[in-house]
Enzyme design. Structure first.
Site, PDB file in Angstrom:
ATOM      1  N   THR A  17      65.409  24.682  27.369  1.00  0.00           N
ATOM      2  CA  THR A  17      64.998  25.566  26.278  1.00  0.00           C
ATOM      3  C   THR A  17      65.153  27.023  26.685  1.00  0.00           C
ATOM      4  O   THR A  17      65.498  27.875  25.876  1.00  0.00           O
ATOM      5  CB  THR A  17      63.520  25.284  25.891  1.00  0.00           C
ATOM      6  N   ARG A  21      65.415  25.438  34.948  1.00  0.00           N
ATOM      7  CA  ARG A  21      64.130  25.385  35.643  1.00  0.00           C
ATOM      8  C   ARG A  21      64.054  24.125  36.486  1.00  0.00           C
ATOM      9  O   ARG A  21      64.294  23.030  35.992  1.00  0.00           O
ATOM     10  CB  ARG A  21      62.969  25.416  34.641  1.00  0.00           C
ATOM     11  N   HIS A 113      55.479  29.732  32.357  1.00  0.00           N
ATOM     12  CA  HIS A 113      54.069  29.346  32.475  1.00  0.00           C
ATOM     13  C   HIS A 113      53.873  28.240  33.509  1.00  0.00           C
ATOM     14  O   HIS A 113      52.755  27.767  33.672  1.00  0.00           O
ATOM     15  CB  HIS A 113      53.593  28.854  31.115  1.00  0.00           C
ATOM     16  N   LYS A 125      67.596  32.498  34.392  1.00  0.00           N
ATOM     17  CA  LYS A 125      68.018  32.566  33.001  1.00  0.00           C
ATOM     18  C   LYS A 125      68.953  33.754  32.839  1.00  0.00           C
ATOM     19  O   LYS A 125      68.759  34.793  33.467  1.00  0.00           O
ATOM     20  CB  LYS A 125      66.753  32.758  32.161  1.00  0.00           C
ATOM     21  N   ASP A 276      51.254  34.797  30.455  1.00  0.00           N
ATOM     22  CA  ASP A 276      51.775  33.757  31.337  1.00  0.00           C
ATOM     23  C   ASP A 276      52.506  34.338  32.542  1.00  0.00           C
ATOM     24  O   ASP A 276      52.458  35.549  32.785  1.00  0.00           O
ATOM     25  CB  ASP A 276      52.703  32.825  30.551  1.00  0.00           C
ATOM     26  N   ASP A 278      55.593  35.092  33.300  1.00  0.00           N
ATOM     27  CA  ASP A 278      56.579  36.165  33.131  1.00  0.00           C
ATOM     28  C   ASP A 278      56.236  37.137  32.007  1.00  0.00           C
ATOM     29  O   ASP A 278      57.049  37.995  31.657  1.00  0.00           O
ATOM     30  CB  ASP A 278      57.980  35.585  32.918  1.00  0.00           C
ATOM     31  N   ASP A 280      55.699  36.833  28.719  1.00  0.00           N
ATOM     32  CA  ASP A 280      56.165  36.785  27.330  1.00  0.00           C
ATOM     33  C   ASP A 280      55.226  36.014  26.411  1.00  0.00           C
ATOM     34  O   ASP A 280      55.315  36.107  25.206  1.00  0.00           O
ATOM     35  CB  ASP A 280      57.614  36.279  27.225  1.00  0.00           C
ATOM     36  N   THR A 343      63.070  25.290  18.221  1.00  0.00           N
ATOM     37  CA  THR A 343      62.291  25.832  19.330  1.00  0.00           C
ATOM     38  C   THR A 343      63.217  26.542  20.313  1.00  0.00           C
ATOM     39  O   THR A 343      64.274  26.013  20.656  1.00  0.00           O
ATOM     40  CB  THR A 343      61.551  24.687  20.036  1.00  0.00           C
ATOM     41  N   GLU A 362      56.195  31.675  17.716  1.00  0.00           N
ATOM     42  CA  GLU A 362      56.245  30.248  17.998  1.00  0.00           C
ATOM     43  C   GLU A 362      54.855  29.748  18.330  1.00  0.00           C
ATOM     44  O   GLU A 362      54.032  30.483  18.891  1.00  0.00           O
ATOM     45  CB  GLU A 362      57.149  29.987  19.203  1.00  0.00           C
ATOM     46  N   GLU A 363      54.647  28.464  18.031  1.00  0.00           N
ATOM     47  CA  GLU A 363      53.357  27.846  18.319  1.00  0.00           C
ATOM     48  C   GLU A 363      53.052  27.859  19.813  1.00  0.00           C
ATOM     49  O   GLU A 363      51.904  27.771  20.204  1.00  0.00           O
ATOM     50  CB  GLU A 363      53.307  26.421  17.763  1.00  0.00           C
ATOM     51  N   SER A 364      54.092  27.970  20.644  1.00  0.00           N
ATOM     52  CA  SER A 364      53.915  27.897  22.094  1.00  0.00           C
ATOM     53  C   SER A 364      53.445  29.242  22.670  1.00  0.00           C
ATOM     54  O   SER A 364      53.899  29.664  23.718  1.00  0.00           O
ATOM     55  CB  SER A 364      55.222  27.462  22.750  1.00  0.00           C
ATOM     56  N   LYS A 375      60.033  37.156  23.423  1.00  0.00           N
ATOM     57  CA  LYS A 375      58.657  37.257  22.978  1.00  0.00           C
ATOM     58  C   LYS A 375      57.910  38.156  23.958  1.00  0.00           C
ATOM     59  O   LYS A 375      58.373  38.364  25.076  1.00  0.00           O
ATOM     60  CB  LYS A 375      58.018  35.885  22.842  1.00  0.00           C
ATOM     61  N   ARG A 495      55.874  16.216  22.749  1.00  0.00           N
ATOM     62  CA  ARG A 495      54.983  17.103  21.999  1.00  0.00           C
ATOM     63  C   ARG A 495      54.817  16.545  20.587  1.00  0.00           C
ATOM     64  O   ARG A 495      55.811  16.221  19.932  1.00  0.00           O
ATOM     65  CB  ARG A 495      55.561  18.501  21.911  1.00  0.00           C
TER      66      ARG A 495
HETATM   67  C1  G16 Z   1      60.200  28.677  26.264  1.00  0.00           C
HETATM   68  C2  G16 Z   1      61.010  29.158  25.106  1.00  0.00           C
HETATM   69  C3  G16 Z   1      60.209  29.075  23.845  1.00  0.00           C
HETATM   70  C4  G16 Z   1      59.678  27.676  23.646  1.00  0.00           C
HETATM   71  C5  G16 Z   1      58.887  27.244  24.863  1.00  0.00           C
HETATM   72  C6  G16 Z   1      58.459  25.798  24.808  1.00  0.00           C
HETATM   73  O1  G16 Z   1      59.152  29.545  26.490  1.00  0.00           O
HETATM   74  O2  G16 Z   1      61.441  30.481  25.296  1.00  0.00           O
HETATM   75  O3  G16 Z   1      61.035  29.452  22.794  1.00  0.00           O
HETATM   76  O4  G16 Z   1      58.882  27.604  22.512  1.00  0.00           O
HETATM   77  O5  G16 Z   1      59.690  27.389  26.007  1.00  0.00           O
HETATM   78  O6  G16 Z   1      59.580  25.000  24.818  1.00  0.00           O
HETATM   79  P1  G16 Z   1      59.482  23.440  24.973  1.00  0.00           P
HETATM   80  O7  G16 Z   1      58.604  22.968  23.824  1.00  0.00           O
HETATM   81  O8  G16 Z   1      60.892  22.967  24.873  1.00  0.00           O
HETATM   82  O9  G16 Z   1      58.815  23.135  26.293  1.00  0.00           O
HETATM   83  P2  G16 Z   1      58.810  30.063  27.948  1.00  0.00           P
HETATM   84  O10 G16 Z   1      57.604  30.939  27.784  1.00  0.00           O
HETATM   85  O11 G16 Z   1      58.562  28.811  28.738  1.00  0.00           O
HETATM   86  O12 G16 Z   1      60.033  30.786  28.397  1.00  0.00           O
END
Ligand code: G16
Length: 542
Positions: A17, A21, A113, A125, A276, A278, A280, A343, A362-364, A375, A495
């Protein structure tokens, strides 16, 4: 001085995503990071002499990979690298630097996170020149390259002193070690009404930020304590540490529980926020009120004009598909565009560049706007403080009056982490097979209106992204969504997103899990989740 090193490809360097990682021991394999960085460079064109931004969230292995990336950028022919002092750049700050200094792109080192440390997570990234995560066509090219790469190039020079601000030469390439905080703070001062927020804090509103031992510490201290006058110590866990001081820097009700409990206690602060690894993501808590990220997006959009940077209004709102539809009601009222994307922040880039969307969420626990292309956790915190100052209301008052005006979208996400990958994939396949038969079926009082596997047609470049999550929509606006996380590093994470719309204000004070209980039960019934995974409850509920 430039050495060409023979290497053999790794087959597992598929960006998820948000970049690649993996656990640190995976990244620490001989040539692993080098292969991926070279695969990035090999997938780009026309960058000779241009600027590359490099920075990370300070987690374990950050400095080592930054040294490699600088030497490889020199070997690849970049003209200049801008790197944050100490190797530090929050993700939104990196995005800002790329945009402000018209860099060709940037390499951001973070696993967001996820925990840090010798056996924990790391990530790489690539962000493009608009400051945002590389779109799928680039990440696909990087992955394709990583599977066949047989050499990489690196400058054979001594390590750079990352702690000294200044300009240096590395094998003929200029490296500027910059203050990671200054440009970001300047941008925030342009967007928000700092004098009003300062007055709010001076009036006795007690604001705390938990940086969770991660990257936002220096940014939050400079903004909250130095510029906005909050007492020293208002930023907790403010020093970025390689292992985040043992914290799991995920700003949610599980990992930021200490902050939550403190804000909820009678003598605790009035307002709390966490971010978190980083920087964002964000979590917003007011006394008596946890703000869901979906509501936060809707409320920021509805009140955007109070902030000087958005005084002219917003052009549109974008949200990821699993995010609740609370923001849709705001867009409808404001008569502005509403966009539903898969997402991943990368999907917002085209909409922001085209001026179609101004705020995204986003919900996350992610919210942001067109000020950068990531973000932005502290941006969301400042937006909330600006709204509180302008309305002279508490978080609880703001949220409740928003629900009274627009209705409440009860919302929760249930995560089943580290599930067997085969079981998780089979669950999604089985759901996909059922989609055609679901519409018209009733489950208790819930009748399925439509069901599909979300596909996104990008309105700007016409690209299509399929299989982005199973949606089951019920009559009346309730829904359940299933998807597999693209950010985990061990096993699979399922999820389950559950949402119900409640227009009646007399029914806005129900406990969220209770309000969603029937949908949660139906989600299990339709997916057979418990039986398939052997789990009887989620690992994390947010
Ligand atoms: C990343 C992406 C977000 C996404 C989140 C969760 O966030 O940048 O757009 O909503 O992962 O993704 P998943 O549901 O696939 O685990 P971050 O903060 O981890 O970079």
């Amino acid at each position: 001085m430039i050495k060409t090193v023979s290497t053999t490809p790794f087959q597992d360097q598929k960006p998820g995503t948000s970049g690649l990682r993996k656990k640190v021991p995976v990244f620490a394999q001989v040539n692993y990071a080098e292969n991926f960085i070279q695969s990035i460079f090999d997938s780009l064109e026309d960058f000779a002499g241009q600027t590359l931004v490099i920075g990370g969230d300070g987690r374990y292995y950050n400095r080592e990979v930054i040294q490699k990336a600088i030497k490889m950028a020199a070997a690849a022919g970049f003209g200049k690298v801008m790197v944050g002092q100490g190797g530090i750049l929050s993700t939104p700050a990196a995005s800002n630097i790329i945009r402000k200094y018209k860099a060709f792109g940037g390499i951001i080192l973070s696993a967001s996170h996820n925990p840090g440390g010798p056996t924990e997570d790391f990530g790489i990234k690539y962000n493009i020149g608009n400051g945002g995560p590389a779109p799928e066509k680039i990440t696909d090219a990087i992955f394709a390259r990583s599977k066949v790469i047989d050499t990489y190039k690196i400058a054979e020079v001594a390590d750079l002193d990352l702690d000294a601000i200044g300009t240096f030469d590395v094998a003929g390439m200029t490296v500027e070690v910059i203050d990671p905080v200054a440009d970001y703070v300047e941008l925030m001062e342009q967007l928000f009404d700092f004098p009003s927020i300062r007055a709010l804090i001076a009036s006795g509103v007690n604001v705390v930020i938990d940086s969770m031992g991660a990257v936002t510490g220096p940014y939050a201290r400079q903004i909250l304590e130095t510029r906005l006058g909050a007492p020293e110590g208002s930023v907790r866990n403010a020093v970025p540490l390689p292992d985040f001081g043992g914290h799991h820097p995920d700003p949610n009700l599980v990992h930021a529980k200490e902050l939550y409990d403190d804000v909820m206690s009678p003598d605790g602060p009035h307002f709390g926020a966490a971010s978190d690894g980083d920087g964002d993501r964000n979590m917003i808590v007011g006394k008596g009120m946890f703000v869901t990220p979906s509501d936060s997006l809707a409320i920021i959009a509805a009140n955007a004009t109070v902030a000087p940077g958005y005084a002219r209004g917003i052009a549109g709102i974008a949200r990821s598909m699993p995010t609740s539809a609370a923001a849709d009601r705001v867009a409808e009222k404001l008569k502005i565009g509403m966009y539903e994307t898969p997402t991943g922040w990368k999907f917002f880039g085209n909409l922001l560049d085209a001026g179609k969307a101004t705020v995204c969420g986003e919900e996350s626990f992610g919210t942001g706007s067109d000020h950068v292309r990531e973000k932005d956790g502290l941006w969301a915190v400042l937006f909330w403080l600006n709204i509180m100052a302008a309305r002279n209301e508490s978080v609880e008052e703001i949220v409740k009056s928003h629900w009274a005006e627009y209705g409440r979208n009860y919302y929760s996400r249930h995560d089943y982490e580290e599930v067997d990958s085969d079981a998780a994939n089979l669950l999604i396949i089985a759901l996909r097979d059922k989609l055609a038969t679901l519409p018209g079926q009733s489950f208790g009082a819930l009748k399925v209106a439509t069901a599909d596997d979300f596909a996104y047609h990008d309105p700007i470049d016409g690209s299509v992204s399929k299989n982005q999550g199973i949606r089951i929509l019920f009559e009346g606006g309730s829904r359940v969504v299933f998807r597999l996380s693209g950010t985990g590093t061990s096993g699979a994470t399922i999820r389950v997103y559950v949402e119900r719309y409640e227009p009646d204000a007399s029914r806005h004070a129900i406990d969220t899990q209770e309000a969603l209980a029937d949908l949660i039960a139906v989600a299990d019934q339709i997916s057979d989740l418990r039986k398939r995974t052997g789990r009887d409850k989620p690992t994390v509920i947010t």
